[in-house]
Write a protein that holds these residues in place. Structure first.
Motif, PDB file in Angstrom:
ATOM      1  N   ALA A   1      46.616   0.267   6.314  1.00 56.33           N
ATOM      2  CA  ALA A   1      45.949   0.634   7.560  1.00 56.33           C
ATOM      3  C   ALA A   1      46.381  -0.361   8.619  1.00 56.33           C
ATOM      4  CB  ALA A   1      44.435   0.609   7.397  1.00 56.33           C
ATOM      5  N   GLY A   2      46.604   0.129   9.830  1.00 53.42           N
ATOM      6  CA  GLY A   2      47.004  -0.754  10.906  1.00 53.42           C
ATOM      7  C   GLY A   2      48.340  -0.362  11.493  1.00 53.42           C
ATOM      8  N   THR A   3      48.944  -1.296  12.222  1.00 51.02           N
ATOM      9  CA  THR A   3      50.187  -1.054  12.942  1.00 51.02           C
ATOM     10  C   THR A   3      51.263  -1.987  12.410  1.00 51.02           C
ATOM     11  OG1 THR A   3      48.996  -0.379  14.937  1.00 51.02           O
ATOM     12  CG2 THR A   3      51.282  -1.101  15.222  1.00 51.02           C
ATOM     13  N   PHE A   4      52.439  -1.428  12.106  1.00 51.03           N
ATOM     14  CA  PHE A   4      53.486  -2.203  11.447  1.00 51.03           C
ATOM     15  C   PHE A   4      54.864  -1.908  12.029  1.00 51.03           C
ATOM     16  CE2 PHE A   4      50.163  -1.205   8.337  1.00 51.03           C
ATOM     17  CZ  PHE A   4      49.733  -2.498   8.025  1.00 51.03           C
ATOM     18  N   ASN A   5      55.656  -2.962  12.192  1.00 57.21           N
ATOM     19  CA  ASN A   5      57.070  -2.789  12.506  1.00 57.21           C
ATOM     20  C   ASN A   5      57.813  -2.319  11.265  1.00 57.21           C
ATOM     21  OD1 ASN A   5      56.584  -3.880  15.054  1.00 57.21           O
ATOM     22  ND2 ASN A   5      57.259  -5.937  14.466  1.00 57.21           N
ATOM     23  N   ILE A   6      58.757  -1.405  11.477  1.00 57.93           N
ATOM     24  CA  ILE A   6      59.628  -0.943  10.393  1.00 57.93           C
ATOM     25  C   ILE A   6      61.060  -1.211  10.836  1.00 57.93           C
ATOM     26  CG2 ILE A   6      60.388   1.029   9.026  1.00 57.93           C
ATOM     27  CD1 ILE A   6      57.507   0.071   8.446  1.00 57.93           C
ATOM     28  N   ALA A   7      61.678  -2.214  10.188  1.00 53.39           N
ATOM     29  CA  ALA A   7      63.001  -2.666  10.600  1.00 53.39           C
ATOM     30  C   ALA A   7      63.682  -3.336   9.420  1.00 53.39           C
ATOM     31  CB  ALA A   7      62.871  -3.623  11.782  1.00 53.39           C
ATOM     32  N   GLY A   8      64.849  -3.930   9.716  1.00 54.05           N
ATOM     33  CA  GLY A   8      65.535  -4.772   8.740  1.00 54.05           C
ATOM     34  C   GLY A   8      66.278  -4.011   7.654  1.00 54.05           C
ATOM     35  N   PRO A   9      66.810  -4.790   6.672  1.00 50.82           N
ATOM     36  CA  PRO A   9      66.698  -6.241   6.471  1.00 50.82           C
ATOM     37  C   PRO A   9      67.696  -7.015   7.343  1.00 50.82           C
ATOM     38  CG  PRO A   9      68.021  -5.290   4.725  1.00 50.82           C
ATOM     39  CD  PRO A   9      67.589  -4.134   5.585  1.00 50.82           C
TER      40      PRO A   9
ATOM     41  N   PHE B   1      46.110   9.801   8.787  1.00 46.32           N
ATOM     42  CA  PHE B   1      47.049   9.994   9.888  1.00 46.32           C
ATOM     43  C   PHE B   1      48.105   8.902   9.859  1.00 46.32           C
ATOM     44  CE2 PHE B   1      48.443  10.937  14.179  1.00 46.32           C
ATOM     45  CZ  PHE B   1      48.103  12.272  14.358  1.00 46.32           C
ATOM     46  N   VAL B   2      49.377   9.300   9.887  1.00 43.03           N
ATOM     47  CA  VAL B   2      50.497   8.363   9.986  1.00 43.03           C
ATOM     48  C   VAL B   2      51.230   8.694  11.278  1.00 43.03           C
ATOM     49  CG1 VAL B   2      52.631   7.513   8.950  1.00 43.03           C
ATOM     50  CG2 VAL B   2      50.707   8.193   7.480  1.00 43.03           C
ATOM     51  N   TYR B   3      51.227   7.746  12.194  1.00 41.59           N
ATOM     52  CA  TYR B   3      51.841   7.971  13.492  1.00 41.59           C
ATOM     53  C   TYR B   3      53.174   7.232  13.581  1.00 41.59           C
ATOM     54  CZ  TYR B   3      52.599   8.091  18.510  1.00 41.59           C
ATOM     55  OH  TYR B   3      53.146   8.292  19.747  1.00 41.59           O
ATOM     56  N   ILE B   4      54.219   7.949  13.957  1.00 45.88           N
ATOM     57  CA  ILE B   4      55.541   7.363  14.084  1.00 45.88           C
ATOM     58  C   ILE B   4      55.735   6.928  15.536  1.00 45.88           C
ATOM     59  CG2 ILE B   4      58.003   7.653  13.713  1.00 45.88           C
ATOM     60  CD1 ILE B   4      56.260   7.843  11.166  1.00 45.88           C
ATOM     61  N   SER B   5      55.601   5.636  15.759  1.00 43.11           N
ATOM     62  CA  SER B   5      55.788   5.068  17.081  1.00 43.11           C
ATOM     63  C   SER B   5      57.156   4.387  17.140  1.00 43.11           C
ATOM     64  CB  SER B   5      54.655   4.098  17.402  1.00 43.11           C
ATOM     65  OG  SER B   5      54.713   3.677  18.756  1.00 43.11           O
ATOM     66  N   SER B   6      57.316   3.443  18.046  1.00 38.20           N
ATOM     67  CA  SER B   6      58.623   2.835  18.270  1.00 38.20           C
ATOM     68  C   SER B   6      58.465   1.372  18.668  1.00 38.20           C
ATOM     69  CB  SER B   6      59.349   3.587  19.396  1.00 38.20           C
ATOM     70  OG  SER B   6      60.497   2.884  19.827  1.00 38.20           O
ATOM     71  N   THR B   7      59.414   0.554  18.255  1.00 42.84           N
ATOM     72  CA  THR B   7      59.434  -0.834  18.714  1.00 42.84           C
ATOM     73  C   THR B   7      59.696  -0.908  20.216  1.00 42.84           C
ATOM     74  OG1 THR B   7      61.761  -0.953  18.036  1.00 42.84           O
ATOM     75  CG2 THR B   7      60.112  -1.859  16.506  1.00 42.84           C
ATOM     76  N   SER B   8      60.084   0.196  20.818  1.00 36.86           N
ATOM     77  CA  SER B   8      60.281   0.224  22.269  1.00 36.86           C
ATOM     78  C   SER B   8      59.009  -0.119  23.026  1.00 36.86           C
ATOM     79  CB  SER B   8      60.790   1.601  22.698  1.00 36.86           C
ATOM     80  OG  SER B   8      61.034   1.657  24.089  1.00 36.86           O
TER      81      SER B   8
ATOM     82  N   GLY C   1      42.503   2.982  13.644  1.00 34.84           N
ATOM     83  CA  GLY C   1      41.345   3.216  12.797  1.00 34.84           C
ATOM     84  C   GLY C   1      41.411   4.461  11.945  1.00 34.84           C
ATOM     85  N   ARG C   2      42.451   5.274  12.129  1.00 35.93           N
ATOM     86  CA  ARG C   2      42.564   6.517  11.373  1.00 35.93           C
ATOM     87  C   ARG C   2      43.654   6.493  10.312  1.00 35.93           C
ATOM     88  NH1 ARG C   2      41.026  11.616  13.156  1.00 35.93           N
ATOM     89  NH2 ARG C   2      42.291  12.340  11.395  1.00 35.93           N
ATOM     90  N   GLY C   3      44.385   5.404  10.198  1.00 35.97           N
ATOM     91  CA  GLY C   3      45.477   5.376   9.228  1.00 35.97           C
ATOM     92  C   GLY C   3      46.482   4.324   9.579  1.00 35.97           C
ATOM     93  N   VAL C   4      47.746   4.735   9.744  1.00 37.45           N
ATOM     94  CA  VAL C   4      48.844   3.786   9.916  1.00 37.45           C
ATOM     95  C   VAL C   4      49.718   4.210  11.095  1.00 37.45           C
ATOM     96  CG1 VAL C   4      50.910   2.799   8.849  1.00 37.45           C
ATOM     97  CG2 VAL C   4      48.901   3.249   7.453  1.00 37.45           C
ATOM     98  N   THR C   5      50.091   3.228  11.905  1.00 41.04           N
ATOM     99  CA  THR C   5      51.112   3.429  12.929  1.00 41.04           C
ATOM    100  C   THR C   5      52.353   2.649  12.517  1.00 41.04           C
ATOM    101  OG1 THR C   5      49.629   3.838  14.795  1.00 41.04           O
ATOM    102  CG2 THR C   5      51.778   2.897  15.305  1.00 41.04           C
ATOM    103  N   LEU C   6      53.485   3.326  12.508  1.00 38.79           N
ATOM    104  CA  LEU C   6      54.766   2.695  12.171  1.00 38.79           C
ATOM    105  C   LEU C   6      55.599   2.593  13.442  1.00 38.79           C
ATOM    106  CD1 LEU C   6      55.673   4.629   8.887  1.00 38.79           C
ATOM    107  CD2 LEU C   6      54.348   2.512   9.142  1.00 38.79           C
ATOM    108  N   ARG C   7      55.835   1.367  13.875  1.00 37.04           N
ATOM    109  CA  ARG C   7      56.718   1.140  15.018  1.00 37.04           C
ATOM    110  C   ARG C   7      58.136   0.985  14.481  1.00 37.04           C
ATOM    111  NH1 ARG C   7      52.973  -3.363  18.146  1.00 37.04           N
ATOM    112  NH2 ARG C   7      51.565  -1.863  19.162  1.00 37.04           N
ATOM    113  N   ILE C   8      58.898   2.066  14.567  1.00 35.79           N
ATOM    114  CA  ILE C   8      60.216   2.043  13.935  1.00 35.79           C
ATOM    115  C   ILE C   8      61.272   1.513  14.912  1.00 35.79           C
ATOM    116  CG2 ILE C   8      59.559   3.934  12.419  1.00 35.79           C
ATOM    117  CD1 ILE C   8      61.383   5.775  14.078  1.00 35.79           C
ATOM    118  N   ALA C   9      62.197   0.740  14.373  1.00 38.94           N
ATOM    119  CA  ALA C   9      63.342   0.270  15.150  1.00 38.94           C
ATOM    120  C   ALA C   9      64.329   1.419  15.339  1.00 38.94           C
ATOM    121  CB  ALA C   9      64.004  -0.905  14.440  1.00 38.94           C
TER     122      ALA C   9
END
Length: 273
Positions: free
Chosen positions: A196-204, A105-112, A152-160
Motif C-alpha cells: 500500500a502506498g506510492t512507489f517508484n518503479i525503476a532500475g536496476p 486499486f493499482v494506479y500507474i503513475s509516472s516519475t514525471s 488509501g485505496r491500494g498502490v500507486t506505481l510511479r514508473i520511469a
C-alpha cells in the motif's frame, strides 16, 4: 464473490504499450483479465471511452482489482486542451474509484510528477519517494491529482520511462532513469495483491545515494572505477557515455513493500556481466 471474480483484474489502457504489457503479465500469472481501451487490442475486451459510464460498468463488473494505466501522456501536452487532460486523467480515475468501491486499486503513475524537483543544483538528485513532486505541466499536475484520489485505496506505481528509444539514448537512460517494460509489468503483478502506498518503479542502476556528487561531475570516471565492464560494453558498441547525470531513481521502497526486483537493466541490454 466467486473464484473467477476474485481473480478477475480490470485493466485500463490495454491497447497501449504499458497496459498491454501489464495485461499479458497478469494473464501469465494466472489472473483473468478484462481490458478496456478506446481502440481494439489483443487484451482489450471492452472497446470504448472510459468517460462513458456504460464502458466503465462493463469493465468493472465483478472485478476484484482495478489496474488503471489509461491516460493522456506528456506527448499530448500542448496538443490537447487542459480540460481534456483533467477529464481523462483525473475525473475518470475518480469515477473508477467510486464505481468499484470494494476493489483493490493499482494506479500507474509516472516519475514525471517530480517535475522541477528533478533539476540538479550541485549534484544529481537522488529520487526516492521523500522528494516532493513539483509538477511542471498539465500532465504532471493531473497525474499527481489522480494519485491523491487513489491514496488509501491500494498502490500507486510511479514508473520511469519505458518506451522504445534509439539504442544510444536507451543505454544512457538505463544507467539512471529508465526501466524495462517487463519490469514495469512485473511490478504491477506484485501490486495487485500486496503493499500500500506510492512507489517508484525503476532500475536496476549501478549507483548509490553517496554517488550523487560524482555522477553529476563526471559519470564516466565513476563508472570506470565502479563498473569498468560497463564502460567497456559502451565502448565496444560505439555508444557514448553521458558525461553528467542529473538524477538517479530509487525504487528500493518498492523492493521492501512489494518484493520488486528489476531484472532487465543496462547490463542485460548490453550483454555485460
Amino acid at each position: 464473490m466467486d473464484e473467477e471474480n476474485r481473480s478477475l483484474v480490470a485493466v485500463t489502457g490495454t491497447s497501449g504499450l504499458v497496459g498491454a504489457a501489464i495485461a499479458a503479465a497478469l494473464h501469465d500469472a494466472g489472473r483473468v483479465v478484462r481490458g478496456a481501451d478506446r481502440v481494439p487490442g489483443r487484451w482489450t475486451t471492452v472497446v470504448g471511452d472510459l468517460r462513458d459510464p456504460a464502458v466503465r460498468r462493463e469493465l468493472l463488473r465483478g472485478a476484484g482489482v482495478v489496474v488503471h494505466s489509461a491516460a493522456l501522456h506528456a506527448p499530448h501536452v500542448g496538443r490537447v486542451p487542459d480540460e481534456e487532460f483533467r477529464a481523462v486523467n483525473v475525473d475518470v480515475t475518480g469515477a473508477l474509484l467510486r464505481e468499484a468501491p470494494a476493489a483493490r486499486f493499482v494506479y500507474i503513475s509516472s516519475t514525471s510528477v517530480y517535475g522541477h524537483a528533478l533539476v540538479p543544483v550541485d549534484r544529481a538528485v537522488w529520487v526516492d519517494e521523500t522528494v516532493e513532486p513539483r509538477p511542471r505541466d498539465i500532465y504532471d499536475e493531473t497525474k499527481l491529482a489522480a494519485e491523491e484520489l487513489v491514496a488509501g485505496r491500494g498502490v500507486t506505481l510511479r514508473i520511469a520511462r519505458c518506451f522504445p528509444e534509439p539504442l544510444p539514448v536507451l543505454a544512457a537512460h538505463l544507467l539512471h532513469r529508465a526501466v524495462a517494460l517487463s519490469d514495469v509489468a512485473a511490478a504491477a503483478v506484485l501490486a495487485v495483491s500486496r503493499g500500500a502506498g506510492t512507489f517508484n518503479i525503476a532500475g536496476p542502476y549501478p549507483f548509490t545515494r553517496d554517488d550523487c556528487v560524482a555522477v553529476h561531475r563526471d559519470a564516466p570516471a565513476l563508472l570506470a572505477r565502479r563498473a569498468p565492464e560497463l564502460v567497456a560494453a559502451f565502448r565496444d558498441r560505439g555508444l557514448p557515455l553521458p558525461r553528467a547525470l542529473d538524477r538517479v531513481y530509487d525504487s528500493s521502497a518498492a523492493g521492501e513493500a512489494l518484493g520488486y526486483r528489476p531484472l532487465h537493466g543496462i547490463r542485460q541490454l548490453l550483454g555485460s556481466p
